[in-house]
Design an enzyme around this catalytic site. Structure first.
Site, PDB file in Angstrom:
ATOM      1  CB  CYS A 344      -0.909  -0.014   1.208  1.00  0.00           C
ATOM      2  SG  CYS A 344      -1.894  -1.495   1.246  1.00  0.00           S
ATOM      3  CD  GLU A 345       4.361   2.997   1.665  1.00  0.00           C
ATOM      4  OE1 GLU A 345       4.576   4.152   1.245  1.00  0.00           O
ATOM      5  OE2 GLU A 345       4.303   2.697   2.864  1.00  0.00           O
TER       6      GLU A 345
END
Ligand code: PLP
Length: 426
Positions: A344-345
């Site tokens: 989640c980046e």
């Protein structure tokens, strides 16, 4: 040079079809070539045949114990930067009299461990650390050899994060200060000052910065000689660049030959600390395509490896060539895609706007040149178990690290008694 190539339509490591490895061990999985690893070591070793030398493989590049053992079997030493790396080196069978220990901050426990292990040299880079080594050596009745790491203030022409030899970097001691330390070395009663160490950076593709730094170091060694101070070990560090994309790094023989005139008559044993040069192009990361997703103006190939497995693209914007394991006749047209992981980046990517042959879910890709600073920089971020590692030798493959499991993720964690009501909603 490396031993990953297409045999027919299948991408192989030596004689092993990588698809077979992906099927047997799953993905993501790192795969290393025995032949490439030994070839790289031997190329460098032979290139320096003209001088007494030890190649101390920089364990941080890839610290798997099987890789270290394979290199130990060739006669290789080790450059370590922590107690953990020293432990690995010893467990892998690297001879302690071929181990050098660098780093700006060694703890008391690490110093004790290294002293008791009888390593070849402590590469030290501050007076405070020298005092601590001196004190502990006295307590343990040891007399370790010291190599001072000097900062030659040379620009290695590489990424800022891996430039280490400029005066504004945290590494090394200025020449003036190092001279003073050598002149007053007698006050460190338990230390033998025997070496000079430099390491100007990593992924250096030009010989010029080495020549500049080594000239400065050689002048310094000669200045010490003029004062009656004899240096026995000259450690020129690592940093030799490799081909990721279109780089044209010097060959080992060119590198060694261009240093020959500088080292002539120096009468020192040479230490070389390559990491990336040995393992970088000796490893690939296999990853499976999970989904292909189209957005307004982009196409994303989402794979099952992520920045926690290989952080170099996210950290340094590093380029890695990426190839499908299967060259497929029906799917030859290529498209421009971003290859991204599930973390989640937005920084979790392996390639941006990259031309890739058409791929679909379940195809497997190989991320090339992933053998150095790949697994060794991996983490469990997003609670992702770390990948497996496999070594290929000729037509055989060997699991050299099991894939982590979910229980591995929490193995060292504890819920204290005070939290015993967790989950009760009270
Ligand atoms: N020696 C020292 C002291 C280092 O800090 C490093 C890398 O950071 C190396 C050797 C190995 O560098 P490379 O992998 O670029 O050869």
């Amino acid at each position: 040079m490396h031993d990953f190539s297409y045999i027919g339509k299948s991408f192989c490591c030596e004689k092993v079809n990588l698809k077979k490895i992906a099927q047997e061990f799953g993905t993501p999985t790192y795969v290393y070539s025995y032949k490439t690893l030994t070839d790289h070591y031997l190329k460098l070793d032979r290139a320096f045949d003209y001088i007494h030398h030890t190649i101390c493989y920089s364990i941080k590049a890839n610290s798997n114990i099987a890789i270290c053992k394979l290199l130990a079997d060739q006669g290789c030493g080790a450059d370590v930067v922590s107690g953990g790396e020293l432990y690995r080196a010893i467990k892998a069978g690297i001879k302690s009299d071929k181990i050098v220990y660098a780093g700006v901050g060694k703890t008391e426990d690490e110093i004790k461990f290294a002293l008791l292990s009888n390593i070849l040299l402590f590469n030290s880079e501050s007076q405070a650390e020298l005092e601590l080594i001196n004190k502990i050596a006295g307590e343990l009745n040891r007399r370790p050899k010291i190599g001072l790491r000097i900062n030659p203030d040379v620009d290695a022409g590489t990424h800022a994060y891996i430039t280490t030899g400029k005066k504004e970097n945290k590494f090394g001691i200025s020449l003036d200060e190092a001279f003073k330390i050598y002149k007053t070395a007698g006050k460190y009663r338990n230390l033998e000052f025997r070496g000079i160490h430099i390491h100007i950076g990593s992924q250096i593709t030009s010989i010029q910065p080495y020549v500049e730094a080594i000239k400065k170091a050689v002048d310094f060694i000669n200045k010490l000689k003029g004062e009656g101070i004899k240096i026995d070990y000259f450690n020129i560090g690592g940093g030799l660049g490799i081909i990721y994309d279109k780089e044209t790094p010097a060959k080992a023989s060119e590198f060694a030959n261009s240093l020959k005139p500088l080292l002539k008559g120096l009468n020192c044993s040479l230490i070389i600390e390559p990491g990336r040069f040995i393992t970088g192009n000796a490893g690939v990361l296999l990853t499976k395509v999970l989904f292909v997703k189209k957005s307004v103006n982009k196409k994303f190939v989402i794979v099952d490896a992520a920045m926690n497995d290989l952080v170099r693209p996210s950290l340094y914007d590093a380029y890695h060539n990426i190839l499908p394991l299967q060259k497929s006749e029906g799917k030859i047209s290529s498209e421009v895609v971003d290859i991204v992981g599930p973390v989640c980046e937005s920084g979790d990517f392996f390639a941006k706007d990259r031309k890739l042959p058409f791929v679909e879910s379940n195809d497997v890709l190989a991320i090339l040149s992933a053998g150095a600073y790949g697994f060794s920089m991996s983490s469990n971020y997003n609670s992702r178990p770390r990948s497996a590692e496999v070594l290929v030798k000729n037509d055989q493959c060997y699991l050299i690290r099991k894939r982590e499991t979910y229980p591995d993720l929490i193995r060292n964690e504890k819920i204290p008694a005070v939290l015993k009501r967790i989950g009760t909603g009270k």
